[in-house]
Design a protein around this motif. Structure first.
Motif, PDB file in Angstrom:
ATOM      1  N   SER A  41       0.307  -1.053   0.141  1.00 24.04           N
ATOM      2  CA  SER A  41      -0.294  -0.113   0.267  1.00 24.04           C
ATOM      3  C   SER A  41       0.889   1.271  -0.115  1.00 24.04           C
ATOM      4  O   SER A  41       0.539   2.854  -0.341  1.00 24.04           O
ATOM      5  N   GLN A  42       2.087   1.334   0.341  1.00 25.07           N
ATOM      6  CA  GLN A  42       3.118   2.145   0.392  1.00 25.07           C
ATOM      7  C   GLN A  42       3.294   2.583  -0.984  1.00 25.07           C
ATOM      8  O   GLN A  42       3.658   3.898  -1.764  1.00 25.07           O
ATOM      9  N   ILE A  43       3.422   1.436  -1.872  1.00 27.98           N
ATOM     10  CA  ILE A  43       3.354   2.153  -3.090  1.00 27.98           C
ATOM     11  C   ILE A  43       2.212   2.301  -4.210  1.00 27.98           C
ATOM     12  O   ILE A  43       2.517   3.434  -4.709  1.00 27.98           O
ATOM     13  N   GLY A  44       1.235   1.701  -3.622  1.00 26.39           N
ATOM     14  CA  GLY A  44       0.415   2.273  -4.224  1.00 26.39           C
ATOM     15  C   GLY A  44      -0.267   1.677  -6.165  1.00 26.39           C
ATOM     16  O   GLY A  44       0.686   0.873  -6.004  1.00 26.39           O
ATOM     17  N   THR A  45      -1.343   1.531  -6.063  1.00 24.52           N
ATOM     18  CA  THR A  45      -1.653   0.966  -7.635  1.00 24.52           C
ATOM     19  C   THR A  45      -1.332   3.011  -8.916  1.00 24.52           C
ATOM     20  O   THR A  45      -1.567   3.678  -8.397  1.00 24.52           O
ATOM     21  N   TYR A 157     -21.195  -4.586 -26.282  1.00 21.19           N
ATOM     22  CA  TYR A 157     -20.993  -3.501 -25.411  1.00 21.19           C
ATOM     23  C   TYR A 157     -19.969  -3.844 -24.384  1.00 21.19           C
ATOM     24  O   TYR A 157     -19.811  -4.608 -24.193  1.00 21.19           O
ATOM     25  N   ALA A 158     -19.664  -2.600 -23.413  1.00 20.13           N
ATOM     26  CA  ALA A 158     -18.510  -2.447 -23.449  1.00 20.13           C
ATOM     27  C   ALA A 158     -18.770  -1.719 -21.478  1.00 20.13           C
ATOM     28  O   ALA A 158     -20.286  -1.386 -21.259  1.00 20.13           O
ATOM     29  N   TYR A 159     -18.266  -1.208 -20.796  1.00 25.65           N
ATOM     30  CA  TYR A 159     -18.357  -0.725 -19.224  1.00 25.65           C
ATOM     31  C   TYR A 159     -17.282   0.353 -18.501  1.00 25.65           C
ATOM     32  O   TYR A 159     -16.169  -0.029 -18.877  1.00 25.65           O
ATOM     33  N   HIS A 160     -17.600   1.430 -17.666  1.00 27.45           N
ATOM     34  CA  HIS A 160     -16.708   2.351 -17.473  1.00 27.45           C
ATOM     35  C   HIS A 160     -17.194   1.660 -16.383  1.00 27.45           C
ATOM     36  O   HIS A 160     -18.520   1.332 -15.953  1.00 27.45           O
ATOM     37  N   PHE A 161     -16.228   1.859 -15.562  1.00 32.84           N
ATOM     38  CA  PHE A 161     -16.176   1.783 -13.781  1.00 32.84           C
ATOM     39  C   PHE A 161     -15.308   2.589 -13.298  1.00 32.84           C
ATOM     40  O   PHE A 161     -13.882   3.594 -13.507  1.00 32.84           O
ATOM     41  N   ASP A 162     -15.364   2.474 -12.448  1.00 31.23           N
ATOM     42  CA  ASP A 162     -14.123   3.087 -10.787  1.00 31.23           C
ATOM     43  C   ASP A 162     -13.039   1.858 -10.677  1.00 31.23           C
ATOM     44  O   ASP A 162     -13.518   0.945 -10.346  1.00 31.23           O
ATOM     45  N   ALA A 163     -12.054   2.096 -11.385  1.00 29.15           N
ATOM     46  CA  ALA A 163     -11.009   1.028 -11.169  1.00 29.15           C
ATOM     47  C   ALA A 163     -10.852   0.775 -10.124  1.00 29.15           C
ATOM     48  O   ALA A 163     -10.100  -0.592  -9.801  1.00 29.15           O
ATOM     49  N   SER A 164     -10.457   1.817  -9.287  1.00 28.00           N
ATOM     50  CA  SER A 164      -9.673   0.788  -8.077  1.00 28.00           C
ATOM     51  C   SER A 164     -11.428   0.212  -6.964  1.00 28.00           C
ATOM     52  O   SER A 164     -10.507  -1.038  -6.658  1.00 28.00           O
ATOM     53  N   LYS A 165     -12.534   0.514  -7.274  1.00 22.60           N
ATOM     54  CA  LYS A 165     -13.818   0.108  -6.629  1.00 22.60           C
ATOM     55  C   LYS A 165     -13.428  -1.633  -7.344  1.00 22.60           C
ATOM     56  O   LYS A 165     -13.585  -2.612  -6.304  1.00 22.60           O
ATOM     57  N   LEU A 166     -13.534  -1.523  -8.504  1.00 21.78           N
ATOM     58  CA  LEU A 166     -13.342  -2.838  -9.370  1.00 21.78           C
ATOM     59  C   LEU A 166     -12.813  -3.899  -9.141  1.00 21.78           C
ATOM     60  O   LEU A 166     -12.493  -5.493  -8.391  1.00 21.78           O
ATOM     61  N   ALA A 167     -11.288  -3.072  -8.738  1.00 20.27           N
ATOM     62  CA  ALA A 167     -10.423  -4.223  -7.664  1.00 20.27           C
ATOM     63  C   ALA A 167     -10.094  -4.727  -5.987  1.00 20.27           C
ATOM     64  O   ALA A 167      -9.604  -6.158  -6.298  1.00 20.27           O
ATOM     65  N   LEU A 168     -11.796  -3.651  -5.549  1.00 19.92           N
ATOM     66  CA  LEU A 168     -11.822  -4.175  -4.374  1.00 19.92           C
ATOM     67  C   LEU A 168     -12.918  -5.648  -4.405  1.00 19.92           C
ATOM     68  O   LEU A 168     -12.800  -6.243  -3.501  1.00 19.92           O
TER      69      LEU A 168
END
Ligand SMILES: Cc1cc2nc3c(=O)[nH]c(=O)nc-3n(C[C@H](O)[C@H](O)[C@H](O)COP(=O)(O)OP(=O)(O)OC[C@H]3O[C@@H](n4cnc5c(N)ncnc54)[C@H](O)[C@@H]3O)c2cc1C
Length: 500
Positions: A41-45, A157-168
Motif C-alpha cells: 500500500s506504500q507503493i500504491g496502484t 457493449y462494454a463498461y465504464h467503471f471506477d478501476a479502484s473499486k473494481l479491484a476491491l
C-alpha cells in the motif's frame, strides 16, 4: 519438459491486473494451486483505467458475476463506443463515432462500406459518418443502455467503471476463493538461470512458488528488473508519455450518454468517461511538447475546473516486453507493456494474457513451446493494437500545433498500417488488403473503415463538399429504435445504469 498445474503461485501486485489474475486463476485452478498475492500500500496502484472493450463481459461471465453483482459497487455505466472530436482541421470530419457492433448492423453496415467506396473512388459524394449506420450510435443519441433495449442477438457493449473499486470487488471475490493476501514490499528478488528462485519481503520473510506472476506495474519488478527482460518501446510511433486526470461532477440531470469522449487537445487528447458518481477526465499528452503544468492548466480550462479540485499526474511507459512468459515467471498488466489508453485496451490485454496463460498451461504442451506460442500471440496483440492506435495520430490533419504536425511527419509508421493506408489511398480493393493481413490484425474491417472514413482519409474533390446524409440508413435505424428501444428505462446521472 511437460507442464503441470503450478502447485503454488505468487502474484506480485494488487492493482487491477493483479486482482484480475488472482480472481481468474483461483476460479480456473481452484484448490489445485495455492495462490498468494503481495501488494504494497506504500507503493500504491495506478488507479486509473475507467474504460473497457466488449471483451470484458466474457471475463465477468467466466467469474460467474452478473452485472447487478458488480456494477453498482463500481459506479459502472455502459459504453457502446467512443466519440472522437477535434482530431482534424476539417469541418466535415471534425467528429466521428467508433461504435461497438451488433448483428443488427449488418444491413446498414454494408451501406456504410458502400458509401466509403463511393467517396474513396470519386464516384460521387456520399455520407461516410459511421454514426449514421450503426445501432450503437443510435443508443447514444437516444441515451439508452444496451440492457434496456430489446435488441436481439449478442450485442457488443462494454463498461465504464471506477478501476479502484473494481479491484476491491475482485479482491473480495479472490480471497473468498482462498487467495492469500499479503501486505508488504518485496525488497529483493532472487534469480537463477532465468528463473525466479524466491522473494524477500522488507520485513525479512522469504517466499517462493512454482509460478510467479509479475503484476507490479510499470516498474516490472520481476521480469524487467530481476530477469532483465528486454522492453521494446513504441516511443517512435506513439509520442504520448504522460497524463493528468481530474474528476468532475455531472452537471445536469440529463441521462448519461453510453459513450467515452476523446477530444483532441493541443498536445494530445482528453478522455471523458461518465460513471454514475462522477465524470472521469484526463489529458494524455507528450512531455516533449508540453509540461505537466501546461497540461493541467489546459485540462482545467477545457473543463472549467478551478485549482481546488486536485489533479493526478501519471507517467506512462509505452511499449511491450519481447517475452512476456519466460522461465517460471509471466508478466501481466502494465509490467508486460502498455499502449496508451485511447481505445481503452489495457484490461482487455490483461484478460487475454490470462486466457492464453491458462490455455498454455492446460494444453500440457512442453513448457518451451507453450511459452513460444504465448509470447508470439501476446506480441501480435500488442503490435496489432499499436497499429490501430497509431492510425488515429497519423491520420490527423491538424496544423495548429507542432505536436499534431509531428504525429504526421515524424512518426515511425508501423509496416502494417502503412500497407493498409497505401491500399486505401490507391483505390485498391480494401477487403483484399485486410484479408492479406488477417492473421496479424486485431481491429477488423468495420473499425478500419470507421477510422479512415471518420477522419476523412479521402483524396476525391467530393470529400471537400458538404456532407450528404444517408436518409435510408437513418430511417432503418429509426425503425429499429422504434421497435426495440424502450424509452422508459433511460438512465439519469447518479442512477444505476445496469438496467436491472
Ligand atoms: C493515464 C492512464 C489511463 C488509463 N486508462 C485505461 C482505460 O481507460 N482502460 C484500461 O483498460 N486501462 C487503462 N489504463 C491502464 C490501467 O490503469 C492498468 O492497465 C491497470 O490499472 C492495471 O495496472 P497494473 O495492475 O498492471 O499496475 P498498478 O496499478 O501500477 O499496480 C501495481 C501493483 O504492484 C505493487 N508493487 C509494485 N512494486 C512492489 C513491490 N516492490 N512490492 C510489493 N508490491 C509492489 C503495487 O503496490 C501495486 O499494487 C490506463 C493507464 C493510464 C496510465
Amino acid at each position: 519438459m511437460k507442464q503441470t498445474h503450478p502447485a503454488s503461485v505468487i502474484i506480485v501486485g494488487g492493482g487491477t491486473a493483479g486482482w484480475m489474475c488472482a480472481a481468474y486463476l483461483a476460479k480456473q485452478w481452484g484448490a489445485k494451486s495455492h495462490i498468494t498475492l503481495i501488494e504494497s500500500s506504500q507503493i500504491g496502484t495506478v488507479g486509473v483505467g475507467e474504460g473497457s472493450t466488449p471483451f470484458l463481459k466474457q471475463f465477468f461471465t467466466d467469474l460467474g458475476w452478473q452485472e447487478q453483482d458488480w456494477m453498482p459497487h463500481c459506479d459502472a455505466t455502459y459504453k457502446t463506443g467512443i466519440e472522437f472530436a477535434n482530431w482534424t482541421n476539417s469541418q466535415r470530419f471534425s467528429q466521428y463515432f467508433h461504435p461497438f457492433f451488433t448483428p443488427l448492423d449488418q444491413q446498414t453496415g454494408e451501406l456504410f462500406f458502400d458509401s466509403c467506396q463511393t467517396l474513396r473512388s470519386s464516384r460521387g459524394n456520399a455520407d461516410v459518418k459511421p454514426e449514421h449506420y450503426f445501432c450503437a450510435a443510435e443508443m447514444v443519441r437516444k441515451r439508452v443502455t444496451p440492457q434496456s433495449t430489446k435488441l436481439p442477438g449478442d450485442i457488443d457493449y462494454a463498461y465504464h467503471f471506477d478501476a479502484s473499486k473494481l479491484a476491491l470487488s475482485l479482491k473480495s471475490f479472490s480471497t473468498q476463493l482462498g487467495v492469500q493476501h499479503k501486505e508488504g514490499k518485496v525488497a529483493e528478488v532472487y534469480t537463477e538461470e532465468g528463473n525466479i528462485r524466491g522473494l524477500r519481503m522488507e520485513q525479512g520473510e522469504t517466499l517462493s512458488a512454482d509460478l510467479y506472476v509479475d503484476c507490479s506495474g510499470f516498474v516490472g519488478l520481476l521480469m524487467k528488473k530481476a530477469l532483465n527482460a528486454p522492453f521494446r518501446s513504441y516511443r517512435e510511433t506513439l509520442f504520448n508519455d504522460a497524463a493528468v486526470a481530474l474528476p468532475t461532477q455531472h452537471n445536469s440531470n440529463e441521462p448519461i450518454a453510453p459513450q467515452t469522449r476523446s477530444v483532441g487537445m493541443d498536445n494530445g487528447w482528453m478522455w471523458q468517461i461518465p460513471l454514475t458518481s462522477r465524470i472521469g477526465n484526463g489529458y494524455v499528452y507528450s512531455s516533449d511538447f508540453c509540461s505537466a503544468d501546461e497540461a493541467e492548466g489546459a485540462l482545467r480550462k477545457a473543463l472549467n475546473v478551478d485549482d481546488l479540485v486536485p489533479a493526478r499526474h501519471l507517467k506512462m511507459q509505452v511499449g511491450r516486453l519481447d517475452e512476456h512468459w519466460q522461465g517460471n515467471c509471466v508478466a501481466i498488466g502494465l509490467a508486460q507493456g502498455f499502449i496508451e489508453p485511447l481505445e481503452a485496451t489495457a484490461l482487455m490485454l490483461v484478460q487475454y494474457a490470462l486466457y492464453q496463460l491458462v490455455d498454455g498451461v492446460d494444453s500440457a504442451k512442453p513448457l518451451a513451446s507453450a511459452q513460444q506460442a504465448y509470447n508470439r500471440e501476446m506480441n501480435r496483440m500488442f503490435d496489432g493494437i499499436r497499429d490501430y492506435i497509431a492510425a488515429h495520430y497519423y491520420l490527423n490533419t491538424r496544423t495548429d500545433s507542432a505536436y499534431w504536425q509531428a504525429c504526421r511527419h515524424e512518426m515511425c509508421v508501423p509496416e502494417n498500417l502503412q500497407y493498409l493506408l497505401d491500399k486505401w489511398d490507391s483505390g485498391a480493393c480494401f477487403e483484399t488488403a485486410l484479408d492479406h493481413l488477417d492473421s496479424e490484425l486485431v481491429y477488423l474491417r468495420p473499425s478500419w473503415y470507421c477510422i479512415l472514413a471518420g477522419m476523412g482519409r479521402f483524396n476525391s474533390p467530393e470529400a471537400h463538399q458538404k456532407a450528404p446524409v444517408h436518409q435510408a440508413s437513418l430511417a432503418h435505424l429509426a425503425k429499429l429504435t422504434a421497435h426495440y428501444f424502450s424509452q422508459q428505462q433511460r438512465p439519469r446521472s447518479g442512477e444505476l445504469t445496469c438496467g436491472m
